[in-house]
Design a protein around this motif. Structure first.
Motif, PDB file in Angstrom:
ATOM      1  N   GLU A 368       0.817  -1.129   0.257  1.00 44.51           N
ATOM      2  CA  GLU A 368      -0.071  -0.075   0.074  1.00 44.51           C
ATOM      3  C   GLU A 368       1.045   1.134   0.071  1.00 44.51           C
ATOM      4  OE1 GLU A 368      -3.734  -0.062   2.360  1.00 44.51           O
ATOM      5  OE2 GLU A 368      -2.657   1.348   3.537  1.00 44.51           O
ATOM      6  N   TYR A 369       1.839   1.089   0.777  1.00 53.30           N
ATOM      7  CA  TYR A 369       3.015   2.297   0.815  1.00 53.30           C
ATOM      8  C   TYR A 369       3.453   2.680  -0.490  1.00 53.30           C
ATOM      9  CZ  TYR A 369       7.267   4.779   1.967  1.00 53.30           C
ATOM     10  OH  TYR A 369       8.097   5.805   1.938  1.00 53.30           O
ATOM     11  N   ILE A 370       3.807   1.654  -1.165  1.00 56.37           N
ATOM     12  CA  ILE A 370       4.659   1.668  -2.731  1.00 56.37           C
ATOM     13  C   ILE A 370       3.546   2.197  -3.554  1.00 56.37           C
ATOM     14  CG2 ILE A 370       5.730   0.320  -4.440  1.00 56.37           C
ATOM     15  CD1 ILE A 370       6.708  -1.528  -2.363  1.00 56.37           C
ATOM     16  N   TYR A 371       2.306   1.792  -3.304  1.00 56.13           N
ATOM     17  CA  TYR A 371       1.360   2.364  -4.497  1.00 56.13           C
ATOM     18  C   TYR A 371       0.891   3.905  -4.027  1.00 56.13           C
ATOM     19  CZ  TYR A 371      -2.871   2.159  -7.599  1.00 56.13           C
ATOM     20  OH  TYR A 371      -3.624   2.533  -8.534  1.00 56.13           O
ATOM     21  N   ALA A 372       0.951   4.264  -2.750  1.00 62.19           N
ATOM     22  CA  ALA A 372       0.690   5.558  -2.597  1.00 62.19           C
ATOM     23  C   ALA A 372       1.561   6.467  -3.295  1.00 62.19           C
ATOM     24  CB  ALA A 372       0.348   5.596  -1.101  1.00 62.19           C
ATOM     25  N   ARG A 373       2.746   6.023  -3.132  1.00 60.80           N
ATOM     26  CA  ARG A 373       3.951   7.044  -3.714  1.00 60.80           C
ATOM     27  C   ARG A 373       4.416   6.653  -5.148  1.00 60.80           C
ATOM     28  NH1 ARG A 373       6.159   9.744   0.645  1.00 60.80           N
ATOM     29  NH2 ARG A 373       7.940  10.175  -0.745  1.00 60.80           N
ATOM     30  N   LYS A 374       3.547   6.137  -6.013  1.00 56.60           N
ATOM     31  CA  LYS A 374       3.593   5.693  -7.306  1.00 56.60           C
ATOM     32  C   LYS A 374       3.924   7.295  -8.090  1.00 56.60           C
ATOM     33  CE  LYS A 374      -1.306   5.918  -8.548  1.00 56.60           C
ATOM     34  NZ  LYS A 374      -2.181   5.202  -9.215  1.00 56.60           N
ATOM     35  N   PRO A 376       3.192  10.542 -10.064  1.00 62.36           N
ATOM     36  CA  PRO A 376       4.236  11.358 -10.057  1.00 62.36           C
ATOM     37  C   PRO A 376       5.062  11.613  -8.796  1.00 62.36           C
ATOM     38  CG  PRO A 376       2.229  12.594 -10.115  1.00 62.36           C
ATOM     39  CD  PRO A 376       1.853  11.154 -10.295  1.00 62.36           C
ATOM     40  N   HIS A 377       4.621  10.922  -7.707  1.00 60.09           N
ATOM     41  CA  HIS A 377       5.200  11.435  -6.540  1.00 60.09           C
ATOM     42  C   HIS A 377       6.503  10.790  -6.344  1.00 60.09           C
ATOM     43  CE1 HIS A 377       1.098  12.610  -4.996  1.00 60.09           C
ATOM     44  NE2 HIS A 377       0.495  11.463  -5.417  1.00 60.09           N
ATOM     45  N   LYS A 378       7.315  11.272  -5.320  1.00 66.28           N
ATOM     46  CA  LYS A 378       8.598  10.975  -5.088  1.00 66.28           C
ATOM     47  C   LYS A 378       8.606   9.367  -4.651  1.00 66.28           C
ATOM     48  CE  LYS A 378      12.854  12.184  -2.384  1.00 66.28           C
ATOM     49  NZ  LYS A 378      13.362  12.948  -1.349  1.00 66.28           N
ATOM     50  N   PRO A 379       9.397   8.482  -4.900  1.00 63.63           N
ATOM     51  CA  PRO A 379       9.342   7.139  -4.342  1.00 63.63           C
ATOM     52  C   PRO A 379       9.947   7.176  -3.063  1.00 63.63           C
ATOM     53  CG  PRO A 379      11.081   7.367  -5.894  1.00 63.63           C
ATOM     54  CD  PRO A 379      10.423   8.606  -6.169  1.00 63.63           C
ATOM     55  N   GLY A 380       9.475   6.262  -2.418  1.00 64.63           N
ATOM     56  CA  GLY A 380       9.799   5.960  -0.890  1.00 64.63           C
ATOM     57  C   GLY A 380      10.524   4.699  -0.970  1.00 64.63           C
ATOM     58  N   VAL A 381      11.163   4.338   0.219  1.00 64.32           N
ATOM     59  CA  VAL A 381      11.801   3.210   0.519  1.00 64.32           C
ATOM     60  C   VAL A 381      11.119   2.160   1.568  1.00 64.32           C
ATOM     61  CG1 VAL A 381      14.251   2.154   1.121  1.00 64.32           C
ATOM     62  CG2 VAL A 381      13.991   4.305  -0.222  1.00 64.32           C
ATOM     63  N   VAL A 382      11.012   0.830   1.466  1.00 65.66           N
ATOM     64  CA  VAL A 382      10.475  -0.215   2.120  1.00 65.66           C
ATOM     65  C   VAL A 382      11.690  -0.907   2.767  1.00 65.66           C
ATOM     66  CG1 VAL A 382       9.299  -2.306   2.310  1.00 65.66           C
ATOM     67  CG2 VAL A 382       8.445  -0.351   1.089  1.00 65.66           C
ATOM     68  N   ILE A 383      11.720  -0.888   3.961  1.00 61.67           N
ATOM     69  CA  ILE A 383      12.603  -1.929   5.023  1.00 61.67           C
ATOM     70  C   ILE A 383      11.544  -2.788   5.625  1.00 61.67           C
ATOM     71  CG2 ILE A 383      14.185  -1.882   6.732  1.00 61.67           C
ATOM     72  CD1 ILE A 383      14.891   0.972   6.329  1.00 61.67           C
ATOM     73  N   ALA A 384      12.111  -4.053   5.136  1.00 62.33           N
ATOM     74  CA  ALA A 384      11.096  -5.146   5.710  1.00 62.33           C
ATOM     75  C   ALA A 384      11.988  -6.158   6.298  1.00 62.33           C
ATOM     76  CB  ALA A 384      10.206  -5.604   4.608  1.00 62.33           C
ATOM     77  N   SER A 385      11.250  -6.854   7.248  1.00 59.53           N
ATOM     78  CA  SER A 385      11.868  -7.883   7.910  1.00 59.53           C
ATOM     79  C   SER A 385      12.137  -9.159   7.093  1.00 59.53           C
ATOM     80  CB  SER A 385      11.258  -8.261   9.230  1.00 59.53           C
ATOM     81  OG  SER A 385      11.671  -9.610   9.631  1.00 59.53           O
ATOM     82  N   GLU A 386      13.164  -9.798   7.173  1.00 61.57           N
ATOM     83  CA  GLU A 386      13.320 -11.051   6.423  1.00 61.57           C
ATOM     84  C   GLU A 386      12.363 -12.061   6.857  1.00 61.57           C
ATOM     85  OE1 GLU A 386      16.845 -13.593   8.015  1.00 61.57           O
ATOM     86  OE2 GLU A 386      17.365 -11.751   7.379  1.00 61.57           O
ATOM     87  N   PHE A 387      11.729 -11.934   7.957  1.00 61.28           N
ATOM     88  CA  PHE A 387      10.749 -13.008   8.526  1.00 61.28           C
ATOM     89  C   PHE A 387       9.335 -12.679   7.953  1.00 61.28           C
ATOM     90  CE2 PHE A 387      14.245 -12.643  11.821  1.00 61.28           C
ATOM     91  CZ  PHE A 387      14.740 -13.861  11.640  1.00 61.28           C
ATOM     92  N   GLU A 422      18.187   5.428  -7.499  1.00 59.83           N
ATOM     93  CA  GLU A 422      18.103   4.095  -6.910  1.00 59.83           C
ATOM     94  C   GLU A 422      16.586   3.819  -6.325  1.00 59.83           C
ATOM     95  OE1 GLU A 422      20.097   1.116  -3.679  1.00 59.83           O
ATOM     96  OE2 GLU A 422      21.169   2.924  -3.997  1.00 59.83           O
ATOM     97  N   ARG A 423      16.272   4.884  -5.634  1.00 56.65           N
ATOM     98  CA  ARG A 423      14.640   4.674  -5.165  1.00 56.65           C
ATOM     99  C   ARG A 423      13.751   4.741  -6.128  1.00 56.65           C
ATOM    100  NH1 ARG A 423      12.976   7.818  -0.259  1.00 56.65           N
ATOM    101  NH2 ARG A 423      14.791   8.252   0.931  1.00 56.65           N
ATOM    102  N   GLU A 424      13.917   5.325  -7.361  1.00 57.33           N
ATOM    103  CA  GLU A 424      13.042   5.030  -8.589  1.00 57.33           C
ATOM    104  C   GLU A 424      13.167   3.439  -9.259  1.00 57.33           C
ATOM    105  OE1 GLU A 424      14.139   8.315 -11.072  1.00 57.33           O
ATOM    106  OE2 GLU A 424      12.596   9.631 -10.323  1.00 57.33           O
ATOM    107  N   GLY A 425      14.523   3.104  -9.150  1.00 52.82           N
ATOM    108  CA  GLY A 425      14.715   1.754  -9.608  1.00 52.82           C
ATOM    109  C   GLY A 425      14.069   0.804  -8.729  1.00 52.82           C
ATOM    110  N   ARG A 426      14.224   0.724  -7.506  1.00 53.39           N
ATOM    111  CA  ARG A 426      13.407  -0.151  -6.422  1.00 53.39           C
ATOM    112  C   ARG A 426      12.099  -0.125  -6.415  1.00 53.39           C
ATOM    113  NH1 ARG A 426      16.867  -2.497  -2.847  1.00 53.39           N
ATOM    114  NH2 ARG A 426      18.788  -1.759  -2.918  1.00 53.39           N
ATOM    115  N   ARG A 427      11.526   1.168  -6.665  1.00 51.43           N
ATOM    116  CA  ARG A 427       9.873   1.242  -6.967  1.00 51.43           C
ATOM    117  C   ARG A 427       9.479   0.589  -8.113  1.00 51.43           C
ATOM    118  NH1 ARG A 427       7.240   7.157  -7.256  1.00 51.43           N
ATOM    119  NH2 ARG A 427       8.474   7.074  -9.337  1.00 51.43           N
TER     120      ARG A 427
END
Length: 852
Positions: A368-374, A376-387, A422-427
């Motif tokens: 949901e976070y990634i989609y909200a920042r699609k 033309p918005h500036k991309p964000g970064v998600v940090i997620a647990s490997e678990f 890099e943010r755009e690439g990850r998005r």
């Protein structure tokens, strides 16, 4: 929508008791011994969290340690693993599942699909299946999808109800998970706890073999609902929330987090990592803020109260050290989520979204976070647990191990410092999946797997009438299905022709015939198989120590007393085992070692009978001299394995070994034995838990064809054949029946004779070993070709080849299980099925047998 009303006490014991205090921790890999430190139970009267309609508690106005989710001190001594409460919880859990099953029974129609979501209703597929079986046919297709993690088999064993939960899930046609780790744990639990095998299917699917059918295990990912979020993003409160947060924290990058305040959410580990960031990277102290929402739904009150206590301590420590502006912390009471407009406003204001659970199923918030920042918005970064399951979906997220504080700290620094490129690439890596995989697409994917499962499965009960003779045509009037591939056509034709055996029809055929042959497998056919136990490691292999139920013994005795019947039981066990169980029925023919060693029925005038064997051209003593040293080596290194010798086989059993180690050793053993025994005419049979060396020519079909030929020669033909078996070794019995029918009337030179028969060294019970039905090799009757009128099929003629359990088989019909076989035998003998059905005779334990 159909409401289901459940009384308060049952609902409480089901949801807050068994689901949240037993299943939820166990499914999240919490050891039962650790539960005493994960939370405490207290009376609802002392805590009204779940009774609130919702609301927020901001710690700026409530810095003390008492909250709506904090129990009184006296309650903190009662462990949340209270065995005395488990019985009521189990009963309520079962009652709720049964209630749902009753309602489903009223609304489900043939070919409907029942989709069960999550562990709260894990028994529902079984209960619905059992109710449908009462009417002869499961009319619905079933999907069970688990939205939380599935634990390791070691953890799952600790659940007293674990086996039943597994079996409940396995009554679905498809069992789905969000991550392969969860599916892998499920497959391992099915193997180690229930002893079930699984296999790879065409198309990359995995099938678990359960009760004669294939249950498809699938992994399918789902994303957010783009259309709904697009409309929500246009709400004015979204922009106002975003603006408010930016104005509240001017000049600071925002790290956001929304988590349920329970231990497994890992929120405190996130705060510790953030604290370390401010300590090790002081340049960020004036440039970053963490906005953390802690949700208190009240589903695990004790866990939540302990977690909140920890979080408040960490929040106070961070603020005391670095000032109040670095951490915007808020508690939300009575809800498991924020309203969508508040979430989207937070996402639009945040530069980083961070979620650090230590156990978690699928969390939709990162997507949901990634989609909200699609754009033309500036991309964000998600940090997620490997678990978290979401890390197997999002390729652009930064992964962390929450327990590794230094790693988490450096990852936060990396995210804060990340370039726009890099943010755009990850998005870009994730936005396509996030935007195009809503629940309707996910539903279609799972339903597609269900269709594959229906074609792949090896069994599902169906109701259809069988003809008086072996069926050879498709039943008219059945519903047509869309057939778009050759495989689908063959599967459909197979489904139509493989019908359930009708006991009344068989009884009618039996009553109008006068020269009958009945051939039955032993273990799994007339002996009810051992039900799955808690552990795969068994005390006894196969049918050792078993005898058929008393009603089956009586039925066999009655059938054998009829001079118009020839009845044989054919087993893969040793002759001693079979004779001990059935040898007292004198008129019953016995065949052991997969038919290679047999004992003809006792005929009038005989005082005893003698075991005989086929001469298959193998020096068995020489085979043993070569094979036993190799087997002893593998037995020494595989705890629980042993060598089993029968008249015509050498078996190495690893049934009581660790299943994975045993399978590995078995594969190497076969390779070594193939090399050592290449000079002998033998083959290797690999069954579940056993590797057997047998003569290449040996199979159960040899004895079946010999019995049919000899009976036909003696009586001038046969008019009734019933052949029943439950496993792959019985398939040769079925094909031998067809082969015998085909050879009747053929020229003698075109018929392959049965192997020569030799007598064992001694005679049991008497020196008089003549046999009127199956003559000694000296008479030549047992080896002569059966041709001409002597072997003509009588008119009418009835043949029933029947598999026990619906599966891919050469048999023409099937019965559900060994109990169905028992009912049929009792019916043919003219008896009555006992009230409650035929019950398995319990075997003595291994220790009891050792001392008797």
């Amino acid at each position: 929508c159909i409401p289901i009303f459940i009384d308060d006490e049952t609902r409480k014991h089901h949801y807050y008791g068994f689901c949240k205090q037993v299943l939820w921790p166990a499914f999240h890999n919490i050891d039962m011994l650790d539960l005493s430190t994960s939370g405490w139970i207290f009376d609802d009267k002392d805590n009204n969290t779940t009774k609130n309609g919702g609301g927020t508690t901001n710690d700026n106005n409530n810095d003390n340690n008492q909250s709506p989710s904090t129990p009184p001190p006296s309650a903190a001594m009662e462990s949340d693993w209270d065995q005395s409460r488990l019985d009521n919880w189990l009963e309520s859990f079962e009652a709720v599942n049964r209630k749902f099953a009753q309602v489903m029974g009223d609304v489900l129609k043939p070919n409907d699909t029942l989709w069960v979501h999550d562990y709260h209703l894990s028994l529902l597929p079984k209960f619905v299946h059992d109710d449908e079986i009462k009417f002869g046919k499961p009319v619905s297709k079933k999907i069970f999808f688990l939205h939380i993690p599935f634990p390791t088999s070691q953890m799952f064993r600790e659940i007293e109800f674990g086996e039943v939960i597994l079996e409940g899930m396995l009554h679905a046609d498809v069992v789905g998970f969000h991550a392969f780790d969860h599916a892998r744990h499920f497959l391992n639990a099915a193997k180690r706890i229930l002893g079930l095998n699984y296999e790879s299917l065409v198309g990359g699917l995995i099938g678990v073999l359960f009760q004669g059918r294939t249950v498809l295990v699938t992994m399918s990912n789902v994303s957010i609902e783009p259309e709904m979020l697009d409309k929500s993003l246009q709400l004015p409160t979204v922009e106002s929330t975003c603006t408010m947060l930016q104005q509240k924290h001017p000049g600071r990058m925002i790290i956001s987090g929304v988590d349920i305040a329970q231990r497994l959410s890992g929120v405190n580990l996130k705060l510790i990592a953030f604290e370390r960031l401010l300590t090790d990277y002081p340049s960020w102290q004036k440039r970053v803020v963490m906005v953390q929402k802690a949700l208190l739904p009240g589903s695990r009150k004790a866990d939540e109260s302990n977690t909140i206590r920890e979080l408040r301590a960490s929040v106070k420590r961070i603020r005391d050290a670095f000032g109040p502006d670095v951490l915007d912390y808020e508690e939300v009471v009575g809800s498991s989520s924020l309203p969508v407009d508040q979430r989207l406003g937070l996402w639009k204001a945040s530069d980083i979204f961070m979620v650090t659970p230590i156990r978690e199923g699928l969390n939709m918030l990162p997507m949901e976070y990634i989609y909200a920042r699609k754009e033309p918005h500036k991309p964000g970064v998600v940090i997620a647990s490997e678990f978290s399951a979401v890390t197997s979906i999002l390729n652009g997220a930064l992964r962390v191990n929450p327990y590794d504080i230094q790693m988490s700290t450096s990852t936060i620094d990396k995210a804060l410092s990340m370039s726009l490129q890099e943010r755009e690439g990850r998005r870009y890596r994730d936005i396509d999946f996030v935007s195009t995989s809503p629940s309707d697409q996910w539903t279609r994917n799972v339903l597609r797997d269900l269709r594959d499962a229906i074609h792949e499965k090896s069994g599902q009960d169906s109701e259809s009438q069988s003809a008086l003779s072996t069926p050879n045509s498709v039943k008219k009037g059945r519903s047509k299905q869309l057939i778009d591939t050759t495989a689908a056509f063959l599967a459909t034709e197979r489904e139509a022709s493989f019908t359930r055996l009708n006991h009344d029809v068989v009884k009618k055929a039996y009553d109008i015939t006068t020269n009958r042959v009945i051939v039955l497998d032993f273990n799994g056919t007339i002996v009810l198989k051992e039900p799955p136990g808690k552990y795969l490691k068994r005390e006894i292999l196969g049918s050792s120590g078993y005898t058929p139920p008393a009603s089956v013994i009586q039925a066999l005795t009655t059938l054998c007393a009829d001079k118009n019947n020839t009845v044989y039981v054919v087993s893969g066990d040793a002759s001693e085992t079979v004779e001990k169980a059935l040898g007292h029925i004198g008129g019953l023919g016995l065949a052991a070692s997969n038919g290679g060693h047999f004992l003809p029925p006792l005929v009038p005038g005989q005082a005893g009978r003698q075991w005989r064997s086929f001469d298959l051209g193998v020096d068995w003593d020489a085979v043993k001299r070569v094979a036993l040293p190799v087997l002893s080596k593998y037995t020494a290194r595989s705890n629980g394995s042993f060598v089993k010798l029968t008249h015509f086989s050498i078996g190495w059993s690893y049934y009581s070994c660790d299943p994975e180690w045993g399978s590995l050793q078995a594969s190497h053993l076969v390779l070594e034995l193939e090399n050592e025994l290449r000079a002998f005419d033998v083959r290797f049979v690999t069954l579940k838990g056993v590797v057997e060396i047998v003569p290449r020519k040996l199979n159960k079909g040899l004895i079946v064809k010999k019995v049919l030929r000899d009976v036909a020669a003696k009586n001038g033909g046969i008019d009734f054949i019933l052949c029943m078996g439950d496993d792959i070794s019985d398939e040769k019995m079925f094909t031998s029946v067809f082969s015998y029918i085909a050879e009747v009337g053929e020229d003698e030179d075109d018929i392959v004779p049965s192997p020569p028969v030799v007598r064992d060294g001694g005679v049991s019970n008497s020196s008089n070993s003549s046999d009127a039905q199956m003559e000694d090799v000296a008479t030549g009757l047992g080896n002569q070709h059966i041709t001409g009128n002597a072997a003509e099929l009588r008119d009418p003629f009835f043949s029933y080849t029947t598999a026990v359990g619906r599966k891919h088989s050469h048999a023409s019909q099937y019965v559900n299980n060994a109990e169905d076989v028992a009912h049929l035998l009792v019916k043919l003998s003219g008896g009555e099925v006992p009230e409650g059905g035929v019950v398995e005779t319990r075997r003595a334990s291994q220790m009891e047998q050792f001392f008797t």
